[in-house]
Design an enzyme around this catalytic site. Structure first.
Site, short mmCIF file in Angstrom:
data_model
loop_
_atom_site.label_atom_id
_atom_site.label_comp_id
_atom_site.label_asym_id
_atom_site.label_seq_id
_atom_site.Cartn_x
_atom_site.Cartn_y
_atom_site.Cartn_z
N ASP A 297 -4.17 -3.05 -3.37
CA ASP A 297 -5.70 -3.59 -4.63
C ASP A 297 -6.37 -2.48 -4.97
OD1 ASP A 297 -3.88 -5.77 -5.82
OD2 ASP A 297 -4.54 -6.96 -4.02
N THR B 43 4.45 -13.47 -3.30
CA THR B 43 4.80 -13.51 -4.79
C THR B 43 5.95 -13.98 -5.62
OG1 THR B 43 5.90 -11.39 -4.99
CG2 THR B 43 3.36 -11.57 -5.00
N ALA C 271 4.45 -5.35 -5.57
CA ALA C 271 2.89 -4.40 -5.82
C ALA C 271 2.72 -4.10 -7.35
CB ALA C 271 2.99 -3.30 -4.76
N GLY C 272 1.18 -3.58 -8.22
CA GLY C 272 1.01 -3.23 -8.78
C GLY C 272 0.23 -2.51 -9.25
N THR D 262 0.00 -7.87 -10.45
CA THR D 262 1.84 -8.54 -10.74
C THR D 262 1.15 -9.87 -11.10
OG1 THR D 262 2.20 -7.25 -8.63
CG2 THR D 262 3.18 -8.56 -9.52
N LYS E 245 -4.76 2.48 -5.64
CA LYS E 245 -4.28 3.77 -5.53
C LYS E 245 -3.93 4.70 -6.36
CE LYS E 245 -1.50 0.42 -2.14
NZ LYS E 245 -2.42 -0.54 -2.53
N GLY E 246 -3.02 3.71 -7.61
CA GLY E 246 -3.05 4.46 -8.79
C GLY E 246 -3.37 5.23 -9.30
#
Length: 439
Positions: free
Chosen positions: A31, A146, A57-58, A315, A34-35
């Site tokens: 978290d 998760t 992941a998200g 997520t 990175k995106g």
């Protein structure tokens, strides 16, 4: 002599030096944003490759005021010039993947640039059920999964009974699914769960297979052809270093290798082709799920950081545990991954506080520890040793260069560089993709 000279020139100009495979990894507990960094770097890449994890992941990317939340698709897919790859190290829930594909199509992105490794394993309904029942059975010793089926899918991969994408879209899918459901029903029945119905699952997932078939290919050969052509490749990780199955705070970890080793085994790219390895952090830290977290602020400070940074899971929507940046943990990530540089997000967020703390060591049984360890006893019983910095950075969103940053922000950044012996090359000063300072 001519042969030797040719070999020498090839290795200098045709191999290692000319190669441009760059890697973006999480350097803490995930978290880290990175995106955003991946999205920025993908503008100079031809390939964006997701190499590990699943839809546990998200990545959230803000483009022209619109948020895109990716759980499986590589973040670079928004760049139409990118070939986006889900490689063999990823485990894929076909239902989730198709939902993401359809969402992008509905927003004007055709997704013709997606490629899926034939070797990637498929998450099936029984994996999700197994994940849930096993976590519930742990009682007070929950890992914090998760419950998306990721762990059980990797278990089947190593048990050698998994279903890969080439099986999923092939003639053998029906037989493999029948065998797996038969075996899994024995376990489900023992736990008091209803047995799975083969026919309904086969019917549903056969439809998913037909829709995904056009994307499935040999991505390993594809990537090596790109390397021969000296095309830029960006490998993006999910989760982060301290959640690595081998090097993280076991057992409170993920089920794959989100560290540099996972890039190699998760793509088939050889080590000699890796160029830059960028570790992504935040100007503070956060963690989702169970496990020790030395710099956690389980108080008003932690709550304030969470709200300022909007720290809720992409997520799961779970509130993240928040605290100060941990240099011993960061140095561990530098060591494990061979980081060549650091990308820091949320400098603007932490700069809203009056005072900022930076953990430079731990205190354990009266002794100072500077080296990070995954030893549970030490992590659970250590207290952080802090250095304190002045905050109140002001509005950083207009800063385009390092020189434009306020002196207090520079002092904080330069101290981290000094302690890690690693340059902070990318600095996030706002939520938009443009709010990045590149040094």
């Amino acid at each position: 002599m001519l042969l030797l000279l040719t070999f020498f020139l090839y290795n200098i100009f045709g191999g290692i030096i000319m190669s441009c495979v760059n890697v973006v990894l999480g350097a803490f507990y995930g978290d880290e944003g990175k995106g955003k960094i991946i999205d920025y770097l993908s503008s100079n890449a031809r390939y964006a490759v997701r190499f590990s994890g699943g839809n546990n992941a998200g990545h959230t990317i803000l483009v022209n005021g619109k948020k895109f939340a990716f759980h499986l698709l590589p973040s670079g897919i928004l760049n139409k010039n990118i070939k986006a790859i889900l490689s063999n190290g990823v485990v894929i829930d076909p239902k989730v993947l198709l939902e993401e594909i359809n969402n992008l199509k509905n927003n004007g992105y055709p997704v013709d640039n997606l490629y899926i490794s034939e070797k990637a394993h498929v998450i099936m309904p029984y994996h999700i059920m197994m994940d849930s029942l096993l976590e519930d059975a742990r009682g007070d010793n929950k890992i914090g999964t998760t419950k998306r089926g990721i762990g059980p899918t990797y278990c089947d991969k190593y048990e050698r009974c998994g279903i890969r994408m080439e099986d999923f879209i092939g003639k053998n899918f029906k037989n493999l699914l029948k065998i797996n459901i038969k075996n899994k029903n024995v376990i489900l029945k023992a736990y008091g769960y209803d047995e799975l119905d083969f026919e309904s699952i086969y019917k549903e997932y056969s439809k998913y297979a037909k829709k995904l078939k056009k994307y499935v290919t040999d991505t390993t050969t594809m990537l090596h052809q790109a390397i021969k052509n000296n095309e830029n490749i960006l490998c993006e990780g999910a989760q982060a270093t301290l959640l690595d199955i081998d090097f993280g705070s076991y057992p409170y970890v993920t089920s794959s290798n989100p560290t540099i080793g996972g890039v190699l085994t998760g793509t088939g790219i050889g080590a000699k082709y890796i160029n830059e390895v960028i570790g992504v952090i935040k100007a503070y830290s956060s963690r989702v799920g169970e496990g020790p977290y030395v710099t956690e602020e389980n108080n008003e400070i932690g709550d304030m950081i969470r709200e300022l940074g909007h720290e809720y899971g992409t997520t799961t929507k779970r509130p993240r545990r928040c605290g100060w940046l941990d240099v011993p943990a960061l140095n561990y990530a530098v060591m494990i991954n061979g980081l060549t540089s650091i990308a820091m997000n949320h400098l603007d967020t932490i700069g809203k506080l009056n005072k900022i703390k930076l953990c430079v060591a731990y205190k354990y049984k009266g002794k100072m520890i500077k080296d990070f360890t995954t030893n549970m006893d030490i992590l659970k019983n250590s207290t952080p040793i802090y250095e304190e910095f002045s905050g109140n950075f002001g509005d950083l969103s207009k800063c385009k260069t390092y020189d434009e940053l306020p002196i207090n922000a520079k002092k904080f950044l330069e101290r981290i560089e000094e302690l890690t012996n690693t340059p902070i090359k990318y600095i996030g000063v706002g939520a938009d993709r443009e709010n990045i300072i590149v040094r």
